[in-house]
Design a protein around this motif. Structure first.
Motif, short mmCIF file in Angstrom:
data_model
loop_
_atom_site.label_atom_id
_atom_site.label_comp_id
_atom_site.label_asym_id
_atom_site.label_seq_id
_atom_site.Cartn_x
_atom_site.Cartn_y
_atom_site.Cartn_z
N THR A 149 0.88 -1.00 0.11
CA THR A 149 0.22 0.08 -0.07
C THR A 149 0.93 1.10 -0.20
O THR A 149 2.02 1.10 0.29
CB THR A 149 -0.77 0.00 1.30
OG1 THR A 149 -0.23 0.03 2.40
CG2 THR A 149 -1.87 -1.14 1.25
N LYS A 150 0.24 2.43 -0.41
CA LYS A 150 1.01 3.66 -0.21
C LYS A 150 1.56 4.02 1.33
O LYS A 150 2.58 4.44 1.30
CB LYS A 150 0.12 4.67 -0.86
CG LYS A 150 -0.23 4.82 -2.47
CD LYS A 150 -1.12 5.78 -2.73
CE LYS A 150 -1.34 5.51 -4.15
NZ LYS A 150 -2.33 6.53 -4.61
N GLU A 151 0.94 3.59 2.11
CA GLU A 151 1.14 3.80 3.46
C GLU A 151 2.38 3.01 3.81
O GLU A 151 3.29 3.51 4.47
CB GLU A 151 0.15 3.51 4.52
CG GLU A 151 -1.24 4.40 4.44
CD GLU A 151 -2.24 3.94 5.22
OE1 GLU A 151 -2.25 3.00 5.77
OE2 GLU A 151 -3.32 4.45 5.07
N ASP A 179 5.99 4.53 5.10
CA ASP A 179 6.70 3.88 5.88
C ASP A 179 8.22 3.50 5.84
O ASP A 179 9.06 3.83 6.72
CB ASP A 179 5.70 2.66 6.86
CG ASP A 179 4.67 3.40 7.67
OD1 ASP A 179 4.59 4.60 7.60
OD2 ASP A 179 3.64 2.63 7.81
#
Length: 88
Positions: free
Chosen positions: A41-43, A47
């Motif tokens: 995911t983009k998150e 991170d």
């Protein structure tokens, strides 16, 4: 609590003792096993970039402290990547 073994239901699994262990070392597992997630995911990507930045800052701080103390520790930068595989 009672210490009588026949009061608890179910069988305990007996450990199998190998017939011969002479010269054989036990298997040593080191570190955590890295399991890649099925989807990124983009998150997660953000991170990872944040973690890389924090690690880089910590390495620079450690190198500057070591140099101030008279050591010879320094950060080695990777050479810039060439653009494509050019064969001549």
């Amino acid at each position: 609590m009672t210490q009588k073994g026949n009061l608890f239901k179910g069988k305990k699994k007996q450990k199998a003792i190998p017939p011969n262990r002479h010269g054989k070392l036990p298997q040593i597992r080191k570190g955590k096993r890295v399991v890649k997630p099925s989807k990124m995911t983009k998150e997660m990507d953000a991170d990872r970039e944040l973690t890389k930045f924090i690690n880089h800052c910590n390495e620079i701080k450690a190198a500057t402290v070591a140099n101030k103390d008279g050591g010879q520790l320094s950060i080695v930068n990777l050479p810039p990547e060439s653009s494509g595989n050019v064969k001549e």
